[in-house]
Design a protein around this motif. Structure first.
Motif, short mmCIF file in Angstrom:
data_model
loop_
_atom_site.label_atom_id
_atom_site.label_comp_id
_atom_site.label_asym_id
_atom_site.label_seq_id
_atom_site.Cartn_x
_atom_site.Cartn_y
_atom_site.Cartn_z
N ASN A 80 -0.36 1.08 -0.35
CA ASN A 80 0.14 2.37 -0.81
C ASN A 80 1.03 2.16 -2.03
O ASN A 80 0.61 1.54 -2.99
CB ASN A 80 0.87 3.12 0.30
N ASN A 81 2.25 2.63 -2.02
CA ASN A 81 3.15 2.50 -3.16
C ASN A 81 4.11 1.35 -2.99
O ASN A 81 5.24 1.41 -3.49
CB ASN A 81 3.93 3.81 -3.37
N GLN A 82 3.70 0.32 -2.29
CA GLN A 82 4.58 -0.82 -2.09
C GLN A 82 3.78 -2.11 -2.11
O GLN A 82 2.57 -2.11 -1.94
CB GLN A 82 5.37 -0.70 -0.80
N LYS A 83 4.49 -3.19 -2.34
CA LYS A 83 3.88 -4.51 -2.33
C LYS A 83 4.66 -5.33 -1.31
O LYS A 83 5.90 -5.31 -1.29
CB LYS A 83 3.99 -5.14 -3.70
N GLU B 38 -1.01 -5.41 -1.30
CA GLU B 38 -0.79 -4.15 -2.02
C GLU B 38 -1.09 -3.02 -1.04
O GLU B 38 -2.24 -2.88 -0.60
CB GLU B 38 -1.71 -4.05 -3.23
N ARG C 190 9.37 -1.74 -3.37
CA ARG C 190 9.09 -0.30 -3.46
C ARG C 190 9.66 0.23 -4.77
O ARG C 190 10.38 -0.47 -5.47
CB ARG C 190 9.75 0.44 -2.30
N GLU C 191 9.40 1.49 -5.03
CA GLU C 191 9.90 2.11 -6.26
C GLU C 191 11.43 2.04 -6.35
O GLU C 191 11.97 1.67 -7.37
CB GLU C 191 9.44 3.57 -6.32
N LYS C 192 12.12 2.36 -5.27
CA LYS C 192 13.59 2.37 -5.30
C LYS C 192 14.22 1.28 -4.46
O LYS C 192 15.18 0.65 -4.87
CB LYS C 192 14.14 3.72 -4.80
N ASN C 193 13.74 1.08 -3.27
CA ASN C 193 14.41 0.22 -2.30
C ASN C 193 13.60 -1.01 -1.95
O ASN C 193 12.65 -0.92 -1.17
CB ASN C 193 14.73 1.01 -1.02
N ASP C 194 13.99 -2.13 -2.51
CA ASP C 194 13.36 -3.39 -2.12
C ASP C 194 14.10 -3.94 -0.91
O ASP C 194 15.31 -3.79 -0.78
CB ASP C 194 13.46 -4.42 -3.25
N TYR D 54 20.91 0.01 -0.58
CA TYR D 54 19.78 0.83 -0.18
C TYR D 54 20.06 2.27 -0.59
O TYR D 54 21.09 2.85 -0.23
CB TYR D 54 19.59 0.72 1.34
N ILE E 155 9.63 -6.55 0.68
CA ILE E 155 8.93 -5.28 0.57
C ILE E 155 9.43 -4.66 -0.74
O ILE E 155 10.61 -4.34 -0.87
CB ILE E 155 9.22 -4.36 1.77
#
Length: 125
Positions: A39-42, A37, A56-60, A73, A54
């Motif tokens: 920042n704002n990504q896992k 975990e 993320r909120e919008k772009n995995d 993307y 990776i």
């Protein structure tokens, strides 16, 4: 856990390197996966499948060793087609060290060579 995250991106003759120390990061070590975990990504590393995701909120982003993965993307200018080709995924457990080398192609034209390195840093002083 403290980790050093280093990314390298090469496009033509240009090389960009970013490096950051992240402190008190949650790292879950499961039998087949390592989940970080950050920042704002896992970041999810599947040892059995040889993948790195990776999330993320919008772009995995999905990278699988020796395979090509087609993704969409999101950019400020709209969606583009992105292809990842995993070249090598190296995982060492103690201390944790993950190196992922891969290529990205954007809209079948722009090509980048990339490397992500995640290294556990000893928090003792």
């Amino acid at each position: 856990m403290n980790v050093k995250l280093k990314t390298k991106q090469i496009y033509d003759e240009h090389e960009e390197i970013q490096e950051a120390l992240h402190e008190n990061i949650e790292v879950n070590r499961l039998e087949e996966k390592i989940i970080i975990e950050l920042n704002n990504q896992k970041i999810v590393i599947d040892k059995k499948e040889c993948t790195l995701e990776i999330l993320r909120e919008k772009n995995d982003i999905l990278i699988k060793q020796n395979e090509e993965k087609n993704l969409n993307y999101e950019t400020p200018y709209g969606k583009i087609k992105m292809t990842t080709i995993g070249e090598e995924i190296q995982i060492e457990e103690n201390p944790l060290k993950i190196i992922v080398t891969y290529k990205i192609t954007m809209n079948d034209q722009i090509k980048y060579k990339n490397q992500i390195e995640i290294v556990e840093i000893n928090s003792e002083k």
